[in-house]
Design a protein around this motif. Structure first.
Motif: not given
Length: 319
Positions: A273-285
């Motif tokens: 996200i800090s590199e500019g990727v929208d948070g809605s496109r990245v999830s974590s598990a």
């Protein structure tokens, strides 16, 4: 011999005229006005020489082929031979003319009635008779308005039973008809657009592997470049998404390792996200120690299991 010579001259004139350039011919609704000059061959009962009939006519085309015509002519150079007395006279005629063909040169036949009056000069003697007429001829339409004509007529007098002939030429004007509209050619069909060929696509996959120190969730510096590369790929293809998966070795309790794996996954997600990727496109598990890829009985194996994995796949057009 006079009749044969005159007919030959008339036919020759019509044939010569037919070689001229033409544009049209009589049509339904048109009117024809004509001036004519005929050689008149009298019956021997009149003891008169052959004369000339000069006059005019007007006609109306009831259809493209049939003309109804009325004409009036005056006799010239007509003399009573025994006395050398000039003879005045007129011929009023009403006829139907049937044309053939559709080109500029149109043969025709005609039939009708005529009223003839003859009077020698200086006398009160008038010879009046009703006559049947039949004729043949040819017309040549020189253009949309003008025509020339040549023809021969036979006349039979009902009162005296006399038969007479006349042959001659005419020049006329045709007017009043409308040229048929020329149909415009149908427009050429619009070319059917040819769809461009479907681009050739290929699947491109980018994988991320980040290793962690024992019991740590801090990203080591040597993996920052890999995270930046994944972030750039995701920004280039904004439709792709990914899930960051965290893992641990088998040292520690299950609950502790589950929490540790989730912290590691979230650390990588925040880095993307800090590199500019929208948070809605990245999830974590986090999966704790449940999915090892190496033997936890060795230090090397445990180091490989302390990891975060992520992958993205996009369809890329082949250039």
């Amino acid at each position: 011999m006079k009749l044969k010579n005159t007919v030959g001259l008339v036919v020759g004139a019509a044939v010569a005229a037919s070689s001229m350039s033409v544009l049209a011919q009589g049509k339904a609704g048109s009117v024809e006005v004509e001036a004519f000059a005929d050689r008149y061959f009298t019956d021997s009962m009149y003891d008169a020489n052959d004369g000339t009939l000069v006059g005019g006519s007007i006609g109306y085309f009831v259809n493209d082929d049939v003309l109804l015509n009325i004409g009036l002519g005056k006799y010239k150079n007509l003399e009573h031979e025994p006395t050398d007395t000039d003879v005045d006279g007129t011929l009023l005629q009403l006829e139907a003319v049937r044309h053939f063909g559709a080109g500029n040169v149109r043969p025709y036949i005609s039939a009708g009635l005529a009223h003839q009056e003859l009077e020698p000069d200086g006398t009160n003697i008038e010879d009046r008779t009703t006559m049947a007429m039949a004729g043949v001829g040819i017309k040549n339409y020189l253009n949309e308005n003008f025509f020339v004509k040549a023809g021969v007529d036979a006349l039979y007098g009902f009162d005296h039973g006399n038969t007479e002939w006349q042959a001659g030429v005419g020049l006329g004007i045709n007017f009043g008809s409308k040229s048929e509209p020329v149909a415009e050619p149908a427009p050429a069909p619009a070319p059917v657009p040819v769809p461009p060929p479907a681009p050739e696509m290929q699947s491109v996959r980018v994988e991320l592997d980040v290793l962690f120190d024992f019991d740590k969730d801090t990203i080591r510096p040597e993996f920052r470049q890999d995270i930046q590369s994944l972030a750039e790929f995701m920004k280039t293809y904004p439709s792709v998404t990914t899930t960051v998966e965290g893992h641990t070795d088998s040292v520690g309790s299950d609950s502790y390792n589950q929490n540790l794996s989730e912290r590691r996954a979230n650390a990588v997600r925040e880095a993307l996200i800090s590199e500019g990727v929208d948070g809605s496109r990245v999830s974590s598990a986090g999966y704790g120690e449940a999915r090892p890829i190496a033997d936890n009985a060795t230090g090397e194996g445990r180091a490989m299991n302390r990891r975060v994995e992520a992958e993205v796949e996009a369809q890329v057009e082949v250039k």
